[in-house]
Design an enzyme around this catalytic site. Structure first.
Site, short mmCIF file in Angstrom:
data_model
loop_
_atom_site.label_atom_id
_atom_site.label_comp_id
_atom_site.label_asym_id
_atom_site.label_seq_id
_atom_site.Cartn_x
_atom_site.Cartn_y
_atom_site.Cartn_z
N HIS A 178 5.49 -7.01 -2.69
CA HIS A 178 4.12 -6.80 -3.16
C HIS A 178 3.17 -7.06 -1.99
O HIS A 178 3.12 -8.17 -1.45
CB HIS A 178 3.81 -7.75 -4.31
CG HIS A 178 2.42 -7.58 -4.84
ND1 HIS A 178 2.03 -6.45 -5.52
CD2 HIS A 178 1.32 -8.36 -4.75
CE1 HIS A 178 0.75 -6.56 -5.85
NE2 HIS A 178 0.30 -7.71 -5.38
N ASP B 217 -0.72 -6.85 -0.92
CA ASP B 217 -2.12 -6.67 -1.30
C ASP B 217 -2.88 -5.92 -0.21
O ASP B 217 -2.86 -6.31 0.97
CB ASP B 217 -2.78 -8.03 -1.51
CG ASP B 217 -2.28 -8.73 -2.76
OD1 ASP B 217 -2.25 -8.08 -3.82
OD2 ASP B 217 -1.92 -9.92 -2.69
N ASP C 39 0.54 -6.75 -10.82
CA ASP C 39 -0.35 -7.86 -10.41
C ASP C 39 -1.79 -7.78 -10.89
O ASP C 39 -2.53 -8.74 -10.73
CB ASP C 39 -0.34 -7.97 -8.87
CG ASP C 39 -0.79 -9.36 -8.41
OD1 ASP C 39 -0.62 -10.32 -9.18
OD2 ASP C 39 -1.31 -9.47 -7.31
N HIS D 68 -6.63 -4.46 -6.68
CA HIS D 68 -6.90 -5.53 -7.66
C HIS D 68 -7.40 -6.83 -7.03
O HIS D 68 -7.73 -7.77 -7.76
CB HIS D 68 -5.66 -5.79 -8.52
CG HIS D 68 -4.44 -6.16 -7.74
ND1 HIS D 68 -3.49 -5.23 -7.38
CD2 HIS D 68 -4.00 -7.34 -7.26
CE1 HIS D 68 -2.52 -5.84 -6.71
NE2 HIS D 68 -2.81 -7.12 -6.62
#
Length: 963
Positions: A36, A38, A151, A401
């Site tokens: 993951h 970001d 997420d 997000h």
């Protein structure tokens, strides 16, 4: 970062936790390797690429190539595209193509980012998905079919609709995101269990051990010796058995949440697999050992992609429960914690992001028309598309997000702002280039309507002269009003009434004068307005109120102001002949910043100590009566003796325009607030006489409205009754509805009977070590200037207004100063349809997928040439079934006739939402459900007729005959 889903899961999995399916045979475990990453958050994109993200794809590509059993899913396309364009070697690119062919590398979601679901707008969700899908299709011929939305802080009902329309098979229940579309867009939805998307982080035999053998990423530079902090104990002869027992135990725990023998076991977490040789070298023997002892463990394990997991589940042919059009907001990571603060955090960034999105839409439609009309015109198409793509990238990127949510560090917020503003400057240059720049003393402005319906609007141009007359492109005088600016003593506001057709621009001539103009022919239709000041009122002297009511009227409303308080008193709906008490003012929540003293508010979480308190002690009032608008200016002072106000509201009341222009129902309000005191959260509180039982309605991503009944929690009741407002919120009783429309996201609530409360700004600081360590304290000292439009009307009248009004606020006419150009003929859709997209996408799509794959296989690993003649068009039905007796009906249009003013349509092809599928080739899996209806859709005919159902979004490629 860990975001547990306990509360959400408890609600979703109610049938399965009490009566799990009787299992036959061993648990089949699908180990999904993933990282993951970001796109922002604590570190900038450039820092993340340097520290770890670039090496994820280098390392994974090399390691998958070494072992045929290994697999990996790739999610965020921004990082992959940066790696592909600037890091990957020719050998890496060849390896990636081979891994995709073998199905061992799989692109999931395929959007540029993993977008937020609470505060993003429908337009931008589609954009970021399209940009990622366009790149993947052009480069690899890949069309993602599954999502990995692990997420975001809660789930909207709109996201599964978009994923279904994009062709996704599955997101372990079936979700109907839209009550109007129903089975047409139902999608199988899997929700992570209590362990979320990460592998367990520790083992019982060692506090420092887990399944993250490559350790923790190091910023700014990776360690040269390859030794990272907190590397898990390696798998050795001594640790193999304890690792296997721990993994099996966790698989069995997870299996309790699943209805089949198939268990999705995410392997990875944030910033993992940048040193994947270590990861796979440790997992390989562990997988083999568990499979060799599968009878003892009752578990088998295999590396897998997401498609393999869902394929196995789909083949079970189980009957699945159906969830209606519900969202899962607000999100809570602990029993009493409400993640409702991010609905408002970094309000300036939220506003700039939406402004950039609106500018992009206007520029896309203008360039498309220019390209069709002047294919060999003086504006270079390559340069134009480059500028458009830069803004697409920036708008897509900030939908992450930890971007639009405002939950990022200050330097990342600055990065988003820089990318947005630089890209907008480039598009401004493009807009100017599409028009001829004149010479002379008079000013020409071009005003463009980016919506596909006729509109009348009031534009505001800041000028330095006290008088101006305005003429249209026919030389006729135009209604206008000039007055001193509320923001500056040296400038003036010039309000101009403009009439524009759909997708039409018109030229206006503005002639200035150094002297005010007396009434007469030489003044044209310009009205000069003057400020009328009123006595400042102190709250401490509010003994008797409502004695001196000052009326402000237009064709729709009779507004009364209370001169005893300088607040709004009431609004009379002149059509329904009903008066509703309405007042508006500023209140603030004073929140805790000390973790030792109780719950805190931060970027994510809103946690009020107590009820809000009044944020002012005195109010000033000015009124500017006018013939175009009447302006009500209210100034709120924190202390009675303050000379500078802390908050302000400017309400513009449209006055009577000729030819029945329908603007009178729109009260346009703009606000100014900040800098705030630390640990305060300021709200605009609108109190009315409506009996709404504290029930609120808010929109999901600007797509559909959701009913929000007040919920009487025991703890943190204020924050847990807040919801995201992306475009619209309203309250109503049996006869009237009060609607607020917004041009950026806010948190909104109805805390008391008849109240509609909008959080406008937050400034916070706390001593939580996690926040301090990552600089996530939201010490936002900015001044914010959001806008809201307010409408009051009957239950019969307002539903037909707010959908279109919300779009008119979001996509206001674009003013291009010092421009000239012949007006275009209008493009006008029926009242219940919206032209969502009209652009030259620039990606190498193909109407023949087989030929496209062959061309990819033949060409070198270089770039492809974009097709400037392919136009991507989306049309959306604005209304739900049953909302309006006329507007909620299906509507049939002839695309060739609708677009005739743009050009002659030669070919019309219907596509999936992001354009990668011919709609006739798109076959989504059907899931056996407890509710089975008929999928309904009406195709295109050879005569270009298209029928669009309520809430449907239909996507087309349009080919024009170039002029």
């Amino acid at each position: 970062m860990r975001r547990a889903l306990d509360q959400l899961l408890a609600e979703i999995y109610w049938p399965y936790t009490t009566s799990p399916l009787q299992r036959n045979g061993p648990i089949q475990t699908f180990v999904i390797p993933h990282s993951h990453m970001d796109v922002g958050w604590v570190y900038t994109i450039q820092e993340s690429m340097h520290a770890y993200a670039g090496n994820v794809y280098t390392s994974v590509t090399e390691e998958l190539t070494r072992n045929k059993q290994r697999k990996f899913i790739a999610v965020e396309q921004e990082f992959f595209r940066l790696w592909w364009d600037s890091v990957a070697t020719d050998k890496h690119r060849q390896q990636v193509r081979q891994l995709l062919k073998e199905g061992r590398l799989e692109f999931i979601i395929g959007g540029q980012v993993m977008q937020d679901e609470a505060v993003t707008d429908l337009d931008d969700d589609i954009l970021q998905l399209t940009e990622g899908h366009g790149f993947l299709y052009e480069t690899f011929g890949v069309r993602p079919r599954f999502s990995w939305h692990v997420d975001p802080f809660g789930a909207s009902a709109t996201t599964p609709v978009l994923f279904a329309l994009a062709g996704f098979h599955a997101l372990q229940f079936t979700l109907l995101g839209s009550p109007s579309l129903r089975e047409q867009q139902e999608i199988f939805t899997h929700t992570m269990d209590q362990f979320s998307y990460c592998t367990p982080s520790n083992l019982p035999f060692s506090n420092s051990s887990g399944f993250y053998w490559n350790g923790v990423a190091v910023f700014p530079d990776p360690p040269k010796n390859g030794v990272y902090p907190n590397m898990s104990l390696p798998v050795t002869k001594e640790t193999l058995r304890p690792y296997a027992e721990t993994m099996v135990r966790n698989i069995q725990q997870r299996a309790a949440w699943f209805r089949t023998n198939h268990v999705l076991w995410p392997w990875g977490c944030d910033k993992q697999f940048y040193n994947s040789s270590v990861q796979f070298a440790n997992m390989d023997p562990l997988v083999n050992y568990i499979n060799q002892n599968s009878k003892e463990f009752g578990v088998t394990v295999q590396y897998a992609t997401l498609s393999e997991y869902f394929q196995a589940v789909h083949q079970t042919n189980l009957t699945w429960e159906v969830r209606g059009n519900e969202d899962f907001l607000p999100y809570s990571s602990e029993p009493f914690q409400a993640w409702t603060g991010f609905f408002t955090s970094r309000n300036v960034l939220k506003g700039v992001a939406r402004k950039a999105s609106s500018k992009l839409k206007a520029a896309e439609t203008l360039f498309t028309q220019y390209r069709v009309s002047y294919p060999d015109g003086p504006v270079p198409k390559e340069e134009a598309l480059q500028k458009l793509k830069a803004l697409r990238w920036a708008v897509s990127e900030v939908q992450h997000h930890d971007g639009i949510t405002g939950t990022e560090s200050p330097k990342v917020a600055n990065m988003y702002m820089e990318h947005l503003t630089q890209a907008m400057m480039g598009v401004d240059e493009l807009l100017a280039a599409l028009f001829i720049l004149p010479q002379g003393l008079d000013t020409h402005i071009v005003v463009y309507n980016p919506l596909a319906w006729n509109t009348t609007a009031v534009i505001n141009v800041t000028v330095t002269f006290p008088m101006a007359t305005v003429f249209d492109d026919q030389g006729q005088p135009v209604p206008a009003q000039i007055q001193g600016s509320a923001e500056s003593n040296t400038t003036y506001d010039l309000f101009i009434v403009v009439d524009l057709g759909g997708l039409q621009h018109r030229k206006y001539l503005v002639r200035f004068s150094e002297k005010p103009c007396e009434e007469g022919p030489e003044c044209g239709l310009t009205h000069q307005a003057w400020v009328v000041p009123f006595e400042r009122q102190n709250v401490s002297k509010w003994l008797k109120t409502g004695r001196r009511l000052l009326p402000v009227l237009n064709e729709c409303y009779k507004i009364k102001l209370d001169q005893d308080t300088n607040l709004l008193h009431s609004i009379t709906d002149r059509q329904a002949m009903r008066t509703v008490t309405v007042s508006q003012d500023f209140w603030e929540y004073q929140v805790n910043g000390d973790v030792s003293a109780g719950p805190i508010s931060d970027n994510y979480v809103f946690s009020a100590n107590s009820s809000a308190v009044r944020a002012y002690k005195a109010i000033g009032l000015e009124i500017v009566p006018g013939k175009v608008i009447t302006e009500i200016r209210q100034y709120f002072y924190r202390e009675e003796t303050d000379e500078v106000y802390s908050f302000s509201v400017t309400t513009r009341v449209p006055q009577g325009f000729p030819r029945g222009r329908p603007l009178c129902h729109r009260l346009e309000q703009s606000y100014s607030l900040g800098p705030l005191a630390v640990n305060t959260e300021v709200v605009l509180r609108t109190r009315t006489g409506l009996k709404n039982n504290r029930t609120l309605f808010t929109d999901d991503n600007g797509y559909q409205m959701m009913k929000r009944p007040y919920r009487p929690f025991v703890d943190n009741i204020i924050a847990r009754n807040y919801y995201p407002m992306v475009r619209t919120a309203y309250i109503e009783d049996d006869s009237s509805r009060l609607v607020l429309l917004s041009e950026r996201a806010h948190g909104v609530s109805s805390q008391a009977e008849g109240e509609l409360e909008v959080m406008l700004h937050r400034r916070l600081w706390n001593n939580q070590l996690w926040n301090l360590g990552y600089n996530l304290t939201l010490n936002d000292s900015s001044v914010v200037r959001p806008s809201l439009w307010m409408t009051l009307g009957s239950l019969a009248a307002t539903p037909s207004l707010h959908q279109r009004e919300a779009l008119e606020l979001q996509h206001r006419p674009v003013v291009i100063e010092h421009g000239m150009g012949a007006p275009l003929r209008p493009v006008v859709l029926p009242d219940n349809l919206h032209l969502l997209t009209l652009c030259v996408p620039g990606w190498a799509y193909s109407s023949n997928h087989t030929l496209h794959l062959r061309s990819i296989g033949k060409r070198d690993t270089g770039t492809t040439q974009p097709d400037y003649n392919r136009v991507l068009m989306r049309i959306m039905h604005l209304y739900e079934t049953g909302v309006d007796p006329v507007l909620s009906q299906p509507v049939t249009i002839n695309i060739k006739e609708v677009l005739q003013s743009v050009g002659e349509v030669r070919v019309l092809e219907e596509r999936s939402l992001t354009g990668t599928w011919d709609i006739s080739d798109l076959r989504r899996w059907e899931w056996k459900t407890s509710e089975r209806g008929q999928r309904s859709s009406v195709g295109t005919g050879g005569d270009f007729n298209v029928t669009i159902l309520p809430k449907e979004i239909r996507t087309f490629f349009v080919s024009f005959k170039l002029k």
